[in-house]
Motif scaffolding. Structure first.
Motif, short mmCIF file in Angstrom:
data_model
loop_
_atom_site.label_atom_id
_atom_site.label_comp_id
_atom_site.label_asym_id
_atom_site.label_seq_id
_atom_site.Cartn_x
_atom_site.Cartn_y
_atom_site.Cartn_z
N PRO A 151 0.93 -1.24 -0.09
CA PRO A 151 -0.03 0.08 0.18
C PRO A 151 1.16 1.72 0.12
O PRO A 151 0.92 2.44 -0.21
CB PRO A 151 -1.13 0.13 1.07
CG PRO A 151 -1.14 -1.56 1.48
CD PRO A 151 0.79 -1.93 1.11
N ALA A 152 1.80 1.22 0.37
CA ALA A 152 3.09 2.75 0.83
C ALA A 152 3.51 2.56 -0.95
O ALA A 152 3.67 3.88 -1.15
CB ALA A 152 3.92 1.90 2.35
N ALA A 153 4.11 1.21 -1.18
CA ALA A 153 4.65 1.32 -3.16
C ALA A 153 3.71 2.30 -3.57
O ALA A 153 4.05 2.79 -4.52
CB ALA A 153 4.83 0.01 -2.62
N ALA A 154 2.39 1.88 -3.46
CA ALA A 154 1.17 2.30 -4.18
C ALA A 154 1.46 4.01 -4.23
O ALA A 154 1.07 5.14 -5.47
CB ALA A 154 0.05 1.45 -4.69
N ILE A 158 3.44 9.34 -5.92
CA ILE A 158 3.76 10.43 -6.18
C ILE A 158 4.94 10.78 -7.01
O ILE A 158 4.88 12.13 -6.98
CB ILE A 158 4.23 10.65 -4.74
CG1 ILE A 158 3.45 11.01 -3.58
CG2 ILE A 158 5.15 11.79 -4.19
CD1 ILE A 158 3.15 10.49 -2.22
N THR A 159 5.72 9.60 -7.31
CA THR A 159 6.87 9.98 -7.96
C THR A 159 6.75 10.36 -9.13
O THR A 159 7.15 11.09 -10.11
CB THR A 159 7.46 8.72 -7.84
OG1 THR A 159 7.98 7.89 -6.06
CG2 THR A 159 8.53 8.90 -8.78
N VAL A 160 5.63 9.73 -9.98
CA VAL A 160 4.65 9.86 -11.26
C VAL A 160 4.49 11.20 -11.20
O VAL A 160 4.94 11.90 -12.59
CB VAL A 160 3.46 8.24 -11.53
CG1 VAL A 160 2.99 9.02 -13.38
CG2 VAL A 160 4.44 7.32 -11.35
N TRP A 161 3.95 12.03 -10.58
CA TRP A 161 2.99 13.22 -10.53
C TRP A 161 4.48 14.32 -10.81
O TRP A 161 4.35 14.68 -11.42
CB TRP A 161 1.96 13.18 -9.56
CG TRP A 161 1.52 14.99 -9.62
CD1 TRP A 161 1.37 15.43 -9.83
CD2 TRP A 161 0.37 14.79 -8.19
NE1 TRP A 161 0.59 16.49 -9.75
CE2 TRP A 161 0.20 16.08 -8.09
CE3 TRP A 161 0.00 14.45 -7.18
CZ2 TRP A 161 -1.29 16.69 -7.37
CZ3 TRP A 161 -0.90 14.63 -6.15
CH2 TRP A 161 -1.33 15.89 -6.60
N ALA A 162 5.50 14.26 -9.83
CA ALA A 162 6.83 14.58 -10.05
C ALA A 162 6.80 14.56 -11.19
O ALA A 162 8.14 15.28 -11.48
CB ALA A 162 7.22 14.45 -8.22
N ALA A 163 7.29 13.86 -11.73
CA ALA A 163 8.06 13.49 -12.71
C ALA A 163 7.33 14.28 -13.87
O ALA A 163 8.31 14.82 -14.88
CB ALA A 163 8.26 12.06 -13.13
#
Length: 288
Positions: free
Chosen positions: A245-248, A253-258
């Protein structure tokens, strides 16, 4: 004599505790401390200048690279420690780093303790994964503390006008040339809001992209650590399925920032170069 260079931009709220910890048990002549206030509009200069024996440089223009270079020019000793102004590092930790460097290792840092107390769920979930990445254990970055021997500092000349100074330093040394003094840890404040985390990731991605672009152009002549894009899954989540769940949250968040970094400047490379003239050290670790 160990020299400590602290680049600080509007760090009046934290520079005092940083300096007090460094100097608490220091013997006369043991430490050479330089605070480089750059483009400050607060009381950073006054607070740092009130500490006896601390050299304070007041630069009119913000910029971390310029501050680090000015601090290097003023510093008189080795080993040399580059310290973020919001990091509390004890005299004992400085001595331990000095001992490791004087034994022949060219670079060193301390352990890393993430402060996630009182943070929102998404921030805590992100760092539940990020804090376990192997790259955060074996690199010199992510702590606000990088220590170099005289020989280690001789690996490069001036700090380049790029945001990713910690990635630049990390790239100078092979894995076996980086010592980790884990008996001491830098307490790193994580972002207090999810939006702050995303803004930080955009800056980090932009700075790292600019660093890698400079290497591709031949402006950086050392191999730059590549991005380990699947490490979160391979090294963190698969051995710990309960982190799924934390990985999701981490991936989202990572994709959004990218995507935001790409919009800001073609993957962040152009953004990182332009922004290096405006972003100075002194942003808390939670913001960078």
């Amino acid at each position: 004599m160990t020299s400590i260079v602290i680049a600080a931009h509007n760090e009046g709220a934290v520079i005092g505790r940083c300096l007090d910890a460094l100097l608490a048990d220091a013997k006369p002549g043991e430490l050479d401390v330089t605070v480089v206030a750059n483009g400050c509009t607060d009381d950073t200069v006054a607070v740092a200048g009130a500490r006896p024996g601390v050299r304070v440089l007041d630069l009119p223009t913000p910029g971390k690279a310029g501050a680090l270079n000015a601090g290097d020019d003023a510093a008189t000793g080795f080993p040399r420690i580059y310290l973020d102004a919001d990091i509390v590092l004890s005299t004992a930790a400085v001595r331990a780093l000095t001992e490791v460097l004087e034994s022949g290792t060219p670079s060193a840092t301390v352990g890393r303790e993430l402060d996630v107390s009182g943070r929102p769920l998404l921030v805590r979930a992100y760092f539940a994964v990020h804090g376990r990445l192997p790259v955060m254990r074996d690199g010199l970055f992510g702590r606000g503390v990088v220590a170099l021997s005289r020989q280690g500092r001789a690996r490069f000349g001036r700090f380049p006008e790029l945001v990713a100074d910690d990635l630049f330093l990390d790239s100078q040394f092979a894995p076996e040339e980086k010592a980790h003094v884990n008996a001491y840890a830098a307490k790193v404040a994580t972002p207090r809001r999810t939006g702050d985390l995303i803004r930080r990731l955009i800056r980090v991605r932009g700075g790292n992209a600019a660093m890698r672009a400079a290497a591709a152009r031949g402006e950086i002549t050392v191999p730059v650590r590549p991005a380990a894009r699947s490490s979160w899954l391979r090294d963190v989540v698969l051995p710990r399925p309960w982190l799924a769940p934390a990985a999701a949250c981490y991936v989202g968040i990572t994709v959004w920032a990218a995507l935001a970094a790409k919009r800001a400047g073609d993957g962040g490379a152009a953004w990182g170069r332009d922004e290096s003239s405006r972003i100075a050290d002194g942003e808390s670790a939670a913001q960078r």
